[in-house]
Enzyme design. Sequence first.
Site, PDB file in Angstrom:
ATOM      1  N   GLU A 159       0.541  -1.038   0.299  1.00  0.00           N
ATOM      2  CA  GLU A 159      -0.093   0.174  -0.350  1.00  0.00           C
ATOM      3  C   GLU A 159       0.841   1.447   0.167  1.00  0.00           C
ATOM      4  O   GLU A 159       0.683   1.767   1.291  1.00  0.00           O
ATOM      5  CB  GLU A 159      -0.756   0.272   1.043  1.00  0.00           C
ATOM      6  CG  GLU A 159      -1.669  -1.062   1.786  1.00  0.00           C
ATOM      7  CD  GLU A 159      -3.292  -0.520   1.881  1.00  0.00           C
ATOM      8  OE1 GLU A 159      -4.108  -1.362   2.004  1.00  0.00           O
ATOM      9  OE2 GLU A 159      -2.748  -0.339   3.326  1.00  0.00           O
ATOM     10  N   GLU A 374      -5.785  -7.921   0.653  1.00  0.00           N
ATOM     11  CA  GLU A 374      -6.227  -7.281   1.692  1.00  0.00           C
ATOM     12  C   GLU A 374      -7.940  -7.415   1.741  1.00  0.00           C
ATOM     13  O   GLU A 374      -8.245  -6.137   0.171  1.00  0.00           O
ATOM     14  CB  GLU A 374      -6.529  -5.760   2.324  1.00  0.00           C
ATOM     15  CG  GLU A 374      -4.713  -7.337   3.124  1.00  0.00           C
ATOM     16  CD  GLU A 374      -4.291  -5.003   3.807  1.00  0.00           C
ATOM     17  OE1 GLU A 374      -4.874  -4.661   4.470  1.00  0.00           O
ATOM     18  OE2 GLU A 374      -3.511  -5.211   4.113  1.00  0.00           O
TER      19      GLU A 374
END
Length: 466
Positions: A159, A374
């Site tokens: 991320e 995720e």
Amino acid sequence: MRLPKDFIMGGATAAYQCEGESKAHGKGRVAWDDYLEKQGWFSPDPASDFYHKYPVDLDLCKQFGVNGIRISIAWSRIFPTGEGEVNQEGVDFYHAMFKKCRENGVEPFITLHHFDTPNELHKNGDFLNPHTIDCYERYAKFCFEEFKDDIRYWFTFNEIWPVSSGQYITGTFPPGEKYDVVKTVESMHNMMVAHARAVIAFEEGGYEGQIGIIHSLETKYPYDEKKPGDVLAAEREDALTNQFLLDATFLGYYSENTLKHINFLYELENKTFAPKEEDMELLKKAAACNDYLGINYYQSHFVQEYNGESQIHHNGTGAKGTSVYRLKGISEHMFKEGIDRTDWDWLIYPEGLYDQIMRIKKQYPNYKAIYITENGMGYKDDFKDSTVDDEPRIDYIKRHLQWIAKAIEGGANVKGYFVWSLMDMFSWSNGYNKRYGLFYIDFETQERYPKKSAYWYKEVSETKEV
């Protein structure tokens, strides 16, 4: 709907959020240690005590059909200051844990950097400082060689947009700065350069296995499709948060459309985006070596034009309706009528994941494979009778898996899904009041209890039916 027979049904974790022992066993400090101590809100110790409890957690994986686990290596557990002498105790811990994964039939997918740059490097500019890139490359090379017999699947970063924007736009990550889009872009670019150097080192090292990167993708839609300003706002925010990183990953350069929006944002600050030629050569070389993309997806945004002063309020407590996101020259986030959201104001919109998967298939046809690394629902779990009846979480995961199955039917090569999270853990800006896990953790006793979602997940893993 059905998922492929070889589809990975995994669980995701992160070292700082689950291991505990954050300043023990030779581990060096990270910026979060100082940041959390200064705020006095939460402590990452003991978290889920994965440092000691990983045999229990991996046994639960085996029992409940979780055949893949995302684990991050804590950089400062290997190199306490980010460089220099190796902490052998940290190396031994990961060897033992990876061995236990194999014994339980759980494939480890390893992330090298999950928000936890060693403090000595972070306080000197983190990835705004080229020295950090050098240190990261050496750390990555060490891990590739040290764990070459343990690991087949690697991710360089987790991320990049959230960590960079958290540091310099929302102020929710250390050093806690706000509204600095230029620093955010520079940080993202430099992290992509670090990614490129690691991927090239992996390729040139001739290691068995595969490597890729994880991006958090949030689909941006105009709040009012009939308003040109809203359409432009959605395109501009997408260029900043999604396309900039996808271009660097798959093209190895920034497209004309991306640069148009990035340069506009730089011009607001009387600056120019001018990446080094040698950095762009690295991105180009690495683009051909990426084996897969990890997508972290939780929500999408409906945005409208916004030209006022920046104003952001992060809902870190679960007080529904308190989020504010207005970024000057870019956009304002709006709640769309008819679309539900969590107590943390995250829109529940699984179609957005489908749109991102198909966007990659169409816009970047050289992609090879996708993992959903995720996805999950933060929830205020009500623990009763040694379990949690978390039907809303089951519904959330089920709907997302159904849209993933639809994308696969549409020709997308999606290889697996990792629910966030395997067990309840420490949350960066929410502490312990926001739970995601399939397994409930009593943080006082460190006992694990399967939630209703764990039993449902096991059934899906066995049947591949959603």
